[in-house]
Design an enzyme around this catalytic site. Structure first.
Site, PDB file in Angstrom:
ATOM      1  CB  SER A 188      -0.977  -0.008   1.338  1.00  0.00           C
ATOM      2  OG  SER A 188      -1.490   1.433   1.396  1.00  0.00           O
TER       3      SER A 188
ATOM      4  CG  LEU B  73      -9.430   6.393  -2.951  1.00  0.00           C
ATOM      5  CD1 LEU B  73      -9.591   6.328  -1.443  1.00  0.00           C
ATOM      6  CD2 LEU B  73      -9.827   7.893  -3.422  1.00  0.00           C
ATOM      7  CB  VAL B  74      -8.521   0.447  -4.255  1.00  0.00           C
ATOM      8  CG1 VAL B  74      -9.062  -0.316  -5.431  1.00  0.00           C
ATOM      9  CG2 VAL B  74      -7.029   0.543  -4.531  1.00  0.00           C
TER      10      VAL B  74
ATOM     11  CE1 TYR C 236      -3.670  -2.015   5.396  1.00  0.00           C
ATOM     12  CE2 TYR C 236      -3.159   0.154   5.067  1.00  0.00           C
ATOM     13  CZ  TYR C 236      -3.600  -0.901   4.523  1.00  0.00           C
ATOM     14  OH  TYR C 236      -3.660  -1.130   3.247  1.00  0.00           O
TER      15      TYR C 236
ATOM     16  CG  PHE D 221      -9.377  -1.335   2.277  1.00  0.00           C
ATOM     17  CD1 PHE D 221      -8.292  -2.115   2.542  1.00  0.00           C
ATOM     18  CD2 PHE D 221      -9.343  -0.139   2.448  1.00  0.00           C
ATOM     19  CE1 PHE D 221      -7.093  -1.592   3.191  1.00  0.00           C
ATOM     20  CE2 PHE D 221      -8.407   0.448   3.363  1.00  0.00           C
ATOM     21  CZ  PHE D 221      -7.402  -0.272   3.724  1.00  0.00           C
TER      22      PHE D 221
ATOM     23  CE  LYS E 242      -1.379  -3.776   3.129  1.00  0.00           C
ATOM     24  NZ  LYS E 242      -1.454  -5.075   2.593  1.00  0.00           N
TER      25      LYS E 242
END
Length: 250
Positions: free
Chosen positions: A135, A180-181, A148, A186, A152
């Site tokens: 990420s 951003l996805v 988080y 998520f 990553k």
């Protein structure tokens, strides 16, 4: 025929990645905890999907499951370490330790468990691609990203250190680092099922999609054997880097 192992294959990135490789004629070992979703994928692609119930945080069970793969799926060419999650967005001094522990167990230890089980076979065959889903949070900190983002960062550095160890073996590793996805679970997972809060993350944007990530992963795996892509950082056009935060008195 290429054999691909995808963890976290029941939804989101993992499902899209599995579908992309299947569209190209590959065999896929679809691994996740939600077996019924894996079986639905297998039903859509008879004979080419092995639905593998797997909790990557359970090291003995992971090693046993991967050691017992049927012969036609045993020689893994591509490993996609996708299983992972974000939990909460509270500042570090208010965050839940259970959330921290679960992220570390899945995003770090789980990824290491699967990689260690698969690598010896790849090295013995002198071919293979390990593609780890990282990420931009591993390199760009943000409020509430604390553990988080740290997990990553582990994925990013672990990938580079894999390549340091694997040089000359014919096996390569890449870290894919999306921003951003949208269109996945998520944010719903991060906000404990609060769909309204999750949707607000993407309001007014055109984020990346799971299919964008899948296409990138497929492209990486299809590079010529002499090519190693160490990392790919990708964002939608609506996202970029921000200024440093400054707290002013008065």
């Amino acid at each position: 025929m290429t054999t691909v192992l995808v963890t976290g294959a029941s939804a989101g990135f993992g499902l899209a990645i599995a579908e992309r490789f299947l569209a190209d004629g590959a065999r896929v070992i679809a691994a996740a905890r939600r077996v019924e979703r894996l079986e639905a994928l297998a039903a859509r692609h008879p004979g080419r999907v092995l639905a593998l119930p797997l909790d990557v945080t359970d090291r003995p069970a992971t090693a046993a499951a991967l050691a017992a793969l049927p012969a036609e799926f045993a020689e893994i060419d591509v490993l996609v370490n996708n299983a992972g999650l974000a939990l909460g967005l509270a500042p570090a001094h208010q965050a839940e330790m259970d959330d921290w522990e679960r992220m570390i167990a899945t995003n770090c230890a789980g990824l290491a468990n699967v990689t260690r089980a698969v690598l010896p076979g790849m090295v013995a065959r002198r071919r293979g691609s390990v593609i780890n889903i990282g990420s931009i949070a591993g390199e760009v900190p943000y409020p509430g990203g604390n553990v988080y983002g740290a997990t990553k960062a582990f994925v990013h550095q672990f990938t580079h250190n894999l390549n340091a160890d694997l040089v000359g073996t014919g096996v390569r590793a890449t870290c894919v680092e999306p921003g951003l996805v949208g269109g996945t679970e998520f944010s719903n997972v991060r906000f404990n099922g609060d769909d309204t809060k999750a949707a607000s993350v993407y309001a007014g944007t055109q984020p990346l999609t799971a299919e964008d990530i899948a296409e990138t992963v497929h492209w990486l795996a299809s590079r010529p054997p002499h090519v190693t892509i160490n990392a790919i950082s990708m964002m939608p056009n609506c996202q970029s880097f921000g200024p440093l935060t400054i707290k002013r008195n008065g």
